[in-house]
Write a protein that holds these residues in place. Structure first.
Motif, PDB file in Angstrom:
ATOM      1  N   ASP A  54     -38.155  -5.146  -8.582  1.00 56.22           N
ATOM      2  CA  ASP A  54     -36.897  -5.078  -7.832  1.00 56.22           C
ATOM      3  C   ASP A  54     -36.998  -4.371  -6.482  1.00 56.22           C
ATOM      4  N   LEU A  55     -38.211  -4.211  -5.946  1.00 52.30           N
ATOM      5  CA  LEU A  55     -38.341  -3.648  -4.604  1.00 52.30           C
ATOM      6  C   LEU A  55     -38.230  -4.778  -3.585  1.00 52.30           C
ATOM      7  N   THR A  56     -37.787  -4.436  -2.409  1.00 50.28           N
ATOM      8  CA  THR A  56     -37.626  -5.412  -1.338  1.00 50.28           C
ATOM      9  C   THR A  56     -38.973  -6.039  -0.953  1.00 50.28           C
ATOM     10  N   ASP A  57     -38.914  -7.209  -0.366  1.00 49.07           N
ATOM     11  CA  ASP A  57     -40.116  -7.865   0.154  1.00 49.07           C
ATOM     12  C   ASP A  57     -40.354  -7.520   1.626  1.00 49.07           C
ATOM     13  N   ASP A  58     -39.422  -6.819   2.236  1.00 48.47           N
ATOM     14  CA  ASP A  58     -39.522  -6.464   3.649  1.00 48.47           C
ATOM     15  C   ASP A  58     -40.560  -5.355   3.822  1.00 48.47           C
ATOM     16  N   ASP A  60     -41.577  -3.753   6.427  1.00 46.03           N
ATOM     17  CA  ASP A  60     -41.192  -2.634   7.291  1.00 46.03           C
ATOM     18  C   ASP A  60     -40.389  -1.589   6.503  1.00 46.03           C
ATOM     19  N   ILE A  61     -39.504  -2.047   5.642  1.00 43.39           N
ATOM     20  CA  ILE A  61     -38.733  -1.127   4.795  1.00 43.39           C
ATOM     21  C   ILE A  61     -39.656  -0.435   3.804  1.00 43.39           C
ATOM     22  N   LEU A  62     -40.566  -1.195   3.205  1.00 46.68           N
ATOM     23  CA  LEU A  62     -41.518  -0.605   2.262  1.00 46.68           C
ATOM     24  C   LEU A  62     -42.343   0.476   2.940  1.00 46.68           C
ATOM     25  N   LEU A  63     -42.801   0.206   4.165  1.00 50.00           N
ATOM     26  CA  LEU A  63     -43.598   1.178   4.908  1.00 50.00           C
ATOM     27  C   LEU A  63     -42.783   2.438   5.194  1.00 50.00           C
ATOM     28  N   ALA A  64     -41.544   2.271   5.620  1.00 50.71           N
ATOM     29  CA  ALA A  64     -40.701   3.429   5.952  1.00 50.71           C
ATOM     30  C   ALA A  64     -40.459   4.308   4.730  1.00 50.71           C
ATOM     31  N   VAL A  65     -40.157   3.695   3.611  1.00 51.72           N
ATOM     32  CA  VAL A  65     -39.875   4.469   2.402  1.00 51.72           C
ATOM     33  C   VAL A  65     -41.155   5.118   1.867  1.00 51.72           C
ATOM     34  N   ALA A  66     -42.258   4.391   1.906  1.00 50.76           N
ATOM     35  CA  ALA A  66     -43.534   4.954   1.453  1.00 50.76           C
ATOM     36  C   ALA A  66     -43.924   6.139   2.332  1.00 50.76           C
ATOM     37  N   SER A  67     -43.779   5.999   3.638  1.00 48.76           N
ATOM     38  CA  SER A  67     -44.130   7.079   4.560  1.00 48.76           C
ATOM     39  C   SER A  67     -43.276   8.321   4.307  1.00 48.76           C
ATOM     40  N   LYS A  68     -41.991   8.106   4.114  1.00 45.30           N
ATOM     41  CA  LYS A  68     -41.084   9.232   3.855  1.00 45.30           C
ATOM     42  C   LYS A  68     -41.467   9.949   2.573  1.00 45.30           C
ATOM     43  N   ALA A  69     -41.772   9.189   1.519  1.00 43.34           N
ATOM     44  CA  ALA A  69     -42.160   9.804   0.246  1.00 43.34           C
ATOM     45  C   ALA A  69     -43.466  10.579   0.384  1.00 43.34           C
ATOM     46  N   VAL A  70     -44.417  10.027   1.117  1.00 44.23           N
ATOM     47  CA  VAL A  70     -45.686  10.730   1.331  1.00 44.23           C
ATOM     48  C   VAL A  70     -45.431  12.030   2.100  1.00 44.23           C
ATOM     49  N   GLU A  71     -44.598  11.976   3.127  1.00 49.67           N
ATOM     50  CA  GLU A  71     -44.273  13.180   3.897  1.00 49.67           C
ATOM     51  C   GLU A  71     -43.641  14.246   3.012  1.00 49.67           C
ATOM     52  N   GLU A  72     -42.794  13.836   2.079  1.00 50.10           N
ATOM     53  CA  GLU A  72     -42.109  14.776   1.188  1.00 50.10           C
ATOM     54  C   GLU A  72     -43.061  15.472   0.220  1.00 50.10           C
ATOM     55  N   LEU A  73     -44.254  14.934   0.030  1.00 55.85           N
ATOM     56  CA  LEU A  73     -45.214  15.563  -0.868  1.00 55.85           C
ATOM     57  C   LEU A  73     -45.613  16.957  -0.386  1.00 55.85           C
ATOM     58  N   GLU A  74     -45.519  17.196   0.914  1.00 57.12           N
ATOM     59  CA  GLU A  74     -45.796  18.530   1.453  1.00 57.12           C
ATOM     60  C   GLU A  74     -44.866  19.567   0.841  1.00 57.12           C
ATOM     61  N   ASP A  75     -43.621  19.179   0.540  1.00 53.38           N
ATOM     62  CA  ASP A  75     -42.647  20.096  -0.046  1.00 53.38           C
ATOM     63  C   ASP A  75     -43.072  20.563  -1.437  1.00 53.38           C
ATOM     64  N   PHE A  76     -44.004  19.849  -2.042  1.00 52.23           N
ATOM     65  CA  PHE A  76     -44.454  20.180  -3.393  1.00 52.23           C
ATOM     66  C   PHE A  76     -45.852  20.779  -3.402  1.00 52.23           C
ATOM     67  N   GLY A  77     -46.292  21.266  -2.251  1.00 58.86           N
ATOM     68  CA  GLY A  77     -47.547  21.984  -2.181  1.00 58.86           C
ATOM     69  C   GLY A  77     -48.775  21.156  -1.877  1.00 58.86           C
ATOM     70  N   VAL A  78     -48.590  19.879  -1.579  1.00 65.14           N
ATOM     71  CA  VAL A  78     -49.737  19.056  -1.199  1.00 65.14           C
ATOM     72  C   VAL A  78     -50.186  19.492   0.191  1.00 65.14           C
ATOM     73  N   ASP A  79     -51.473  19.633   0.358  1.00 67.44           N
ATOM     74  CA  ASP A  79     -52.060  20.077   1.615  1.00 67.44           C
ATOM     75  C   ASP A  79     -51.560  19.209   2.779  1.00 67.44           C
ATOM     76  N   PRO A  80     -51.006  19.831   3.822  1.00 63.03           N
ATOM     77  CA  PRO A  80     -50.498  19.062   4.961  1.00 63.03           C
ATOM     78  C   PRO A  80     -51.549  18.166   5.614  1.00 63.03           C
ATOM     79  N   LEU A  81     -52.792  18.615   5.642  1.00 67.31           N
ATOM     80  CA  LEU A  81     -53.850  17.790   6.219  1.00 67.31           C
ATOM     81  C   LEU A  81     -54.081  16.538   5.373  1.00 67.31           C
TER      82      LEU A  81
END
Length: 99
Positions: A54-58, A60-81
């Protein structure tokens, strides 16, 4: 890994997997798969399952959401580098995908 961290990681993995599924070439699909492998490596292979139903086929949307989720991993202690490396890999895979 606490539940919010696992949810964010699952979201990142799911959207990157969807990008791999919708990639236009085998090379770009493989590049997205390498992003997944790096996410797994950073988390010591302690990773939640993928859910691409049920995820979109677009892509660009997939990339935006994936990027945001990856960025949020820093909030959980994942090394920023490590996060920056994963984001760079994701952008490279997307660039390869769009030609």
């Amino acid at each position: 890994m606490l539940l919010p961290h696992a949810e964010t990681l699952a979201q990142a993995r799911s959207y990157v997997a969807a990008l791999a599924d919708h990639a236009l070439t085998i090379e770009s699909s493989s590049a997205y798969e390498r992003v997944l492998l790096e996410l797994d490596r950073v988390h010591g292979d302690d990773c939640p399952a993928l859910d691409t139903e049920d995820l979109t086929d677009d892509r660009d949307i997939l990339l935006a959401v994936a990027s945001k989720a990856v960025e949020e991993l820093e909030d959980f202690g994942v090394d920023p580098l490590a996060v920056e490396l994963i984001l760079a890999m994701l952008v490279d895979a997307h660039d390869l995908d769009i030609g």
